[in-house]
Write an enzyme that holds these catalytic residues in place. Sequence first.
Site, PDB file in Angstrom:
ATOM      1  N   HIS A 195      -5.434  -3.863   5.337  1.00  0.00           N
ATOM      2  CA  HIS A 195      -5.021  -4.096   3.951  1.00  0.00           C
ATOM      3  C   HIS A 195      -6.164  -4.709   3.143  1.00  0.00           C
ATOM      4  O   HIS A 195      -6.125  -5.887   2.779  1.00  0.00           O
ATOM      5  CB  HIS A 195      -3.773  -4.993   3.884  1.00  0.00           C
ATOM      6  CG  HIS A 195      -3.380  -5.332   2.475  1.00  0.00           C
ATOM      7  ND1 HIS A 195      -2.879  -4.396   1.594  1.00  0.00           N
ATOM      8  CD2 HIS A 195      -3.475  -6.494   1.776  1.00  0.00           C
ATOM      9  CE1 HIS A 195      -2.683  -4.972   0.424  1.00  0.00           C
ATOM     10  NE2 HIS A 195      -3.024  -6.250   0.493  1.00  0.00           N
ATOM     11  N   ASP A 229       0.832  -1.205   0.000  1.00  0.00           N
ATOM     12  CA  ASP A 229       0.000   0.000   0.000  1.00  0.00           C
ATOM     13  C   ASP A 229       0.875   1.268   0.000  1.00  0.00           C
ATOM     14  O   ASP A 229       0.534   2.275  -0.622  1.00  0.00           O
ATOM     15  CB  ASP A 229      -0.945  -0.003   1.211  1.00  0.00           C
ATOM     16  CG  ASP A 229      -1.832  -1.238   1.219  1.00  0.00           C
ATOM     17  OD1 ASP A 229      -2.278  -1.649   0.133  1.00  0.00           O
ATOM     18  OD2 ASP A 229      -2.056  -1.811   2.298  1.00  0.00           O
TER      19      ASP A 229
HETATM   20  P1  NAD Z   1       0.248 -18.340  -5.762  1.00  0.00           P
HETATM   21  O1  NAD Z   1      -0.911 -19.250  -5.893  1.00  0.00           O
HETATM   22  O2  NAD Z   1       1.002 -17.966  -6.979  1.00  0.00           O
HETATM   23  O3  NAD Z   1       1.294 -18.947  -4.744  1.00  0.00           O
HETATM   24  C1  NAD Z   1       0.920 -19.447  -3.508  1.00  0.00           C
HETATM   25  C2  NAD Z   1       1.893 -20.559  -3.125  1.00  0.00           C
HETATM   26  O4  NAD Z   1       1.514 -21.045  -1.840  1.00  0.00           O
HETATM   27  C3  NAD Z   1       1.857 -21.758  -4.106  1.00  0.00           C
HETATM   28  O5  NAD Z   1       3.162 -22.066  -4.526  1.00  0.00           O
HETATM   29  C4  NAD Z   1       1.282 -22.880  -3.257  1.00  0.00           C
HETATM   30  O6  NAD Z   1       1.791 -24.155  -3.585  1.00  0.00           O
HETATM   31  C5  NAD Z   1       1.723 -22.440  -1.867  1.00  0.00           C
HETATM   32  N1  NAD Z   1       0.969 -23.051  -0.773  1.00  0.00           N
HETATM   33  C6  NAD Z   1      -0.341 -23.348  -0.708  1.00  0.00           C
HETATM   34  N2  NAD Z   1      -0.611 -23.944   0.478  1.00  0.00           N
HETATM   35  C7  NAD Z   1       0.548 -23.989   1.154  1.00  0.00           C
HETATM   36  C8  NAD Z   1       0.925 -24.474   2.426  1.00  0.00           C
HETATM   37  N3  NAD Z   1       0.038 -25.036   3.261  1.00  0.00           N
HETATM   38  N4  NAD Z   1       2.216 -24.373   2.813  1.00  0.00           N
HETATM   39  C9  NAD Z   1       3.129 -23.817   1.976  1.00  0.00           C
HETATM   40  N5  NAD Z   1       2.840 -23.352   0.757  1.00  0.00           N
HETATM   41  C10 NAD Z   1       1.568 -23.436   0.359  1.00  0.00           C
HETATM   42  O7  NAD Z   1      -0.287 -17.020  -4.995  1.00  0.00           O
HETATM   43  P2  NAD Z   1       0.471 -15.607  -4.870  1.00  0.00           P
HETATM   44  O8  NAD Z   1       0.097 -14.749  -5.998  1.00  0.00           O
HETATM   45  O9  NAD Z   1       1.899 -15.857  -4.577  1.00  0.00           O
HETATM   46  O10 NAD Z   1      -0.271 -14.996  -3.578  1.00  0.00           O
HETATM   47  C11 NAD Z   1      -0.105 -15.592  -2.330  1.00  0.00           C
HETATM   48  C12 NAD Z   1      -0.929 -14.875  -1.268  1.00  0.00           C
HETATM   49  O11 NAD Z   1      -0.448 -13.532  -1.082  1.00  0.00           O
HETATM   50  C13 NAD Z   1      -2.410 -14.718  -1.637  1.00  0.00           C
HETATM   51  O12 NAD Z   1      -3.200 -14.981  -0.501  1.00  0.00           O
HETATM   52  C14 NAD Z   1      -2.535 -13.264  -2.035  1.00  0.00           C
HETATM   53  O13 NAD Z   1      -3.826 -12.762  -1.865  1.00  0.00           O
HETATM   54  C15 NAD Z   1      -1.555 -12.631  -1.086  1.00  0.00           C
HETATM   55  N6  NAD Z   1      -1.084 -11.284  -1.433  1.00  0.00           N
HETATM   56  C16 NAD Z   1      -0.913 -10.401  -0.418  1.00  0.00           C
HETATM   57  C17 NAD Z   1      -0.443  -9.131  -0.684  1.00  0.00           C
HETATM   58  C18 NAD Z   1      -0.232  -8.155   0.437  1.00  0.00           C
HETATM   59  O14 NAD Z   1      -0.110  -6.953   0.165  1.00  0.00           O
HETATM   60  N7  NAD Z   1      -0.135  -8.580   1.672  1.00  0.00           N
HETATM   61  C19 NAD Z   1      -0.145  -8.757  -2.002  1.00  0.00           C
HETATM   62  C20 NAD Z   1      -0.339  -9.683  -3.009  1.00  0.00           C
HETATM   63  C21 NAD Z   1      -0.825 -10.957  -2.728  1.00  0.00           C
HETATM   64  C1  LMR Z   2      -2.848  -6.459  -3.358  1.00  0.00           C
HETATM   65  O1  LMR Z   2      -3.123  -5.460  -2.691  1.00  0.00           O
HETATM   66  O2  LMR Z   2      -2.412  -6.377  -4.528  1.00  0.00           O
HETATM   67  C2  LMR Z   2      -3.002  -7.817  -2.748  1.00  0.00           C
HETATM   68  O3  LMR Z   2      -3.628  -7.756  -1.499  1.00  0.00           O
HETATM   69  C3  LMR Z   2      -3.609  -8.830  -3.643  1.00  0.00           C
HETATM   70  C4  LMR Z   2      -5.067  -8.589  -3.930  1.00  0.00           C
HETATM   71  O4  LMR Z   2      -5.850  -9.525  -3.778  1.00  0.00           O
HETATM   72  O5  LMR Z   2      -5.426  -7.498  -4.353  1.00  0.00           O
END
Ligand code: NAD
Ligand code: LMR
Length: 317
Positions: free
Chosen positions: A183, A156
């Site tokens: 968030h 953010d």
């Molecule tokens: P993705 O699906 O590409 O990757 C997720 C990974 O987690 C995969 O490799 C999967 O195998 C693994 N996984 C699933 N269960 C698991 C477990 N029990 N133990 C270990 N690994 C496990 O998803 P992504 O795009 O990398 O996003 C991941 C998370 O981050 C999502 O929940 C997304 O919403 C979040 N996210 C948060 C922010 C933030 O600002 N905080 C920003 C972007 C995404």
């Molecule tokens: C973001 O802010 O990009 C992440 O929290 C992923 C989402 O679901 O938007």
Amino acid sequence: MRCSLRCLTRVAVLGANGGIGQPLSLLMKNNKYVTELKLYDVKGAPGVAADLSHINTDAKVTGYAVEDLAKAVADVDLVLIPAGVPRKPGMTRDDLFNTNAGIVRDLATAVGKASPKAVIGIISNPVNSTVPVAAEALKKVGCYDPRKVFGITTLDHVRARTFVGAAIGKSPTTLSIPVIGGHSGETIVPLLAEFTQLSEEQVQQLTHRIQFGGDEVVKAKAGAGSATLSMAFAGNEWATSMMRALNGEKNIVECTYVESTVEPSCAFFSSPVELGKDGVAKIHPVPKLNAFEQKLLAKCVEGLQGNIKKGVAFGSK
Ligand code: NAD
Ligand code: LMR
């Protein structure tokens, strides 16, 4: 920096094979504060580790298969958790709760058992709820330290600097903009009042874009997930600040989501937090808000309270 204390950080990335996990692991491998990098995922982490291990930086990389979670999280100082499912168009972050809450609970429990003193940075959404889930899970294994459990809301800030920088014609790298609350959507409260060159309309538009920046990426990726590369960048920024603080550097402040009393009606809240060698050193109060920001905060609190309650209820079950 000369390190008078440990000057090393052993880091684990859980979910290391994912869209965020892979670039975040690359950035950790290239980060001078990391001496040991342990990569875990339910699939593919040994492959990611083998690949990164050929890079000629000092961090020693090891990969762990699904059955080796306990080994992956043993003897670490900092754990980054991007494990879990991302959004598709039309979904809210809260729609991820049913899948991701259990994942975060199980991973936090494993960290608590193997490395009870580790700092945990949670990326998995919905962050507003997954952080309380982790806190409750750690309480169950008798090692919850509120100074050590964080929600990473840095994306953010990254967005706020980028969008405001473009609007005022300044490099985004020179800006520092507090973003408080949580968030997701209206729980994200950017504080833009100091940018007096912006019109009221611009402040409203920028606020909305920062609050809903995640949706922009979800829409553009059209079903292939959400922000990954910008999140890895943000995760590296947060982790670098944390590692500098863990290694004894002073005056490191990040807006980050922690257990807090600064907004009395929300048990978890993001505001400027001074980081120290044990995690949270001091939580700064919410800066003085103008009337527009007070309205934003009221909306934020409304949403955040429910998100926190849901996380606590799940984690304490
Ligand atoms: P993705 O699906 O590409 O990757 C997720 C990974 O987690 C995969 O490799 C999967 O195998 C693994 N996984 C699933 N269960 C698991 C477990 N029990 N133990 C270990 N690994 C496990 O998803 P992504 O795009 O990398 O996003 C991941 C998370 O981050 C999502 O929940 C997304 O919403 C979040 N996210 C948060 C922010 C933030 O600002 N905080 C920003 C972007 C995404
Ligand atoms: C973001 O802010 O990009 C992440 O929290 C992923 C989402 O679901 O938007």
